[in-house]
Design a protein around this motif. Sequence first.
Motif, PDB file in Angstrom:
ATOM      1  N   THR A  49       0.860  -1.069  -0.013  1.00 20.63           N
ATOM      2  CA  THR A  49      -0.043  -0.017  -0.195  1.00 20.63           C
ATOM      3  C   THR A  49       1.027   1.108  -0.042  1.00 20.63           C
ATOM      4  O   THR A  49       1.854   1.372   0.770  1.00 20.63           O
ATOM      5  CB  THR A  49      -0.822   0.004   1.420  1.00 20.63           C
ATOM      6  OG1 THR A  49      -1.805  -1.041   1.080  1.00 20.63           O
ATOM      7  CG2 THR A  49      -1.510   1.208   1.406  1.00 20.63           C
ATOM      8  N   ALA A  66       1.453   5.506  -0.278  1.00 16.00           N
ATOM      9  CA  ALA A  66       1.009   6.997  -0.031  1.00 16.00           C
ATOM     10  C   ALA A  66       1.969   7.898  -0.069  1.00 16.00           C
ATOM     11  O   ALA A  66       3.148   7.854  -0.302  1.00 16.00           O
ATOM     12  CB  ALA A  66       0.454   6.917   1.596  1.00 16.00           C
ATOM     13  N   SER A 112      -3.649   8.128  -0.616  1.00 10.23           N
ATOM     14  CA  SER A 112      -3.158   6.604  -0.443  1.00 10.23           C
ATOM     15  C   SER A 112      -3.571   5.875  -1.106  1.00 10.23           C
ATOM     16  O   SER A 112      -4.867   6.201  -1.866  1.00 10.23           O
ATOM     17  CB  SER A 112      -3.022   6.093   1.045  1.00 10.23           C
ATOM     18  OG  SER A 112      -4.686   6.309   1.396  1.00 10.23           O
ATOM     19  N   ILE A 113      -3.169   4.905  -1.601  1.00  8.34           N
ATOM     20  CA  ILE A 113      -3.838   3.695  -2.360  1.00  8.34           C
ATOM     21  C   ILE A 113      -3.390   2.425  -1.933  1.00  8.34           C
ATOM     22  O   ILE A 113      -2.270   2.022  -1.646  1.00  8.34           O
ATOM     23  CB  ILE A 113      -3.225   3.994  -4.066  1.00  8.34           C
ATOM     24  CG1 ILE A 113      -3.864   2.953  -5.122  1.00  8.34           C
ATOM     25  CG2 ILE A 113      -1.654   3.808  -4.250  1.00  8.34           C
ATOM     26  CD1 ILE A 113      -3.679   3.451  -6.551  1.00  8.34           C
ATOM     27  N   MET A 114      -4.655   1.321  -2.099  1.00  2.10           N
ATOM     28  CA  MET A 114      -4.312   0.207  -1.585  1.00  2.10           C
ATOM     29  C   MET A 114      -3.432  -0.561  -2.304  1.00  2.10           C
ATOM     30  O   MET A 114      -3.271  -0.504  -3.392  1.00  2.10           O
ATOM     31  CB  MET A 114      -5.882  -0.500  -1.390  1.00  2.10           C
ATOM     32  CG  MET A 114      -6.509  -0.159  -0.147  1.00  2.10           C
ATOM     33  SD  MET A 114      -5.994  -1.050   1.216  1.00  2.10           S
ATOM     34  CE  MET A 114      -6.619  -2.607   0.725  1.00  2.10           C
ATOM     35  N   TRP A 115      -2.888  -1.576  -1.850  1.00  2.00           N
ATOM     36  CA  TRP A 115      -1.850  -2.285  -2.494  1.00  2.00           C
ATOM     37  C   TRP A 115      -2.595  -3.149  -3.522  1.00  2.00           C
ATOM     38  O   TRP A 115      -1.863  -3.155  -4.445  1.00  2.00           O
ATOM     39  CB  TRP A 115      -1.375  -3.518  -1.385  1.00  2.00           C
ATOM     40  CG  TRP A 115      -2.227  -4.462  -1.161  1.00  2.00           C
ATOM     41  CD1 TRP A 115      -2.960  -4.195   0.250  1.00  2.00           C
ATOM     42  CD2 TRP A 115      -2.921  -5.787  -1.501  1.00  2.00           C
ATOM     43  NE1 TRP A 115      -3.926  -5.214   0.620  1.00  2.00           N
ATOM     44  CE2 TRP A 115      -3.726  -6.238  -0.671  1.00  2.00           C
ATOM     45  CE3 TRP A 115      -2.551  -6.296  -2.578  1.00  2.00           C
ATOM     46  CZ2 TRP A 115      -4.431  -7.449  -0.646  1.00  2.00           C
ATOM     47  CZ3 TRP A 115      -3.274  -7.675  -2.889  1.00  2.00           C
ATOM     48  CH2 TRP A 115      -4.168  -8.190  -2.097  1.00  2.00           C
ATOM     49  N   THR A 156      -8.797   4.286  -3.113  1.00  5.05           N
ATOM     50  CA  THR A 156      -7.792   5.689  -2.942  1.00  5.05           C
ATOM     51  C   THR A 156      -8.572   6.244  -1.859  1.00  5.05           C
ATOM     52  O   THR A 156      -9.472   6.319  -1.524  1.00  5.05           O
ATOM     53  CB  THR A 156      -7.683   6.113  -3.935  1.00  5.05           C
ATOM     54  OG1 THR A 156      -8.916   6.754  -4.548  1.00  5.05           O
ATOM     55  CG2 THR A 156      -6.953   5.466  -5.279  1.00  5.05           C
ATOM     56  N   ALA A 184      -5.035   1.364   3.498  1.00  3.61           N
ATOM     57  CA  ALA A 184      -4.332   2.589   3.018  1.00  3.61           C
ATOM     58  C   ALA A 184      -4.989   3.814   4.170  1.00  3.61           C
ATOM     59  O   ALA A 184      -5.882   4.617   4.015  1.00  3.61           O
ATOM     60  CB  ALA A 184      -5.356   3.179   1.726  1.00  3.61           C
ATOM     61  N   TYR A 199       3.180   3.538   8.094  1.00  6.55           N
ATOM     62  CA  TYR A 199       4.195   3.454   7.173  1.00  6.55           C
ATOM     63  C   TYR A 199       5.684   3.310   7.552  1.00  6.55           C
ATOM     64  O   TYR A 199       6.012   4.113   8.322  1.00  6.55           O
ATOM     65  CB  TYR A 199       3.965   4.468   6.002  1.00  6.55           C
ATOM     66  CG  TYR A 199       2.764   4.707   5.535  1.00  6.55           C
ATOM     67  CD1 TYR A 199       1.771   5.447   6.032  1.00  6.55           C
ATOM     68  CD2 TYR A 199       2.431   3.821   4.133  1.00  6.55           C
ATOM     69  CE1 TYR A 199       0.287   5.436   5.433  1.00  6.55           C
ATOM     70  CE2 TYR A 199       1.178   4.058   3.669  1.00  6.55           C
ATOM     71  CZ  TYR A 199       0.079   4.562   4.257  1.00  6.55           C
ATOM     72  OH  TYR A 199      -1.181   4.695   3.886  1.00  6.55           O
TER      73      TYR A 199
END
Length: 124
Positions: free
Chosen positions: A33, A35, A50-53, A58, A104, A111
Motif C-alpha cells: 500500500t 501513500a 494513499s492507494i491500497m496494495w 484510494t 490505505a 508506514y
Amino acid sequence: QVQLAESGGGLVQAGDSLRLSCVTSERTFSSYTMAWFRQAPGEEREFVASIMWSGGITNYADSVKGRFTISKDNAQKKVTLQMNSLKPEDTAVYYCAARFLGVASDEESRYNNWGQGTQVTVSS
C-alpha cells in the motif's frame, strides 16, 4: 527495507500541474500500500493521498480532493501523484511511503518505508 525514490518536483505557478513519481526495485511491490505525505516549512508532515496494495481503493486529504490523483502501476513498480490546479499552499517536500499489505491509512506511523522527498514549490 524498501528503497523508494521520488522525482518530478519543481517550481511552478499557481494553477499549473505537476506529476510526481515514486519508483522502487522491490520485487513484491504489488503487495505494498502506497501513500504520499508532504511537509511544508515549519509544519508537521501531513497526509496527502494513499492507494491500497490492490490498487482499487484510494483516499485523499480534503485539501487536495478533486485536484490530486494517486495511481499505482505494479508492472513499472511506480506510484504517481498527479497534481492539478496547484496552489501556493501546496508548497512542500513531498514524500512517498509504503507499507506491506496494509490498509490505505492516513497515519504516518503506519508506514515504515519512506523516500527522501521531492520539493514542490508553487508561486502565486
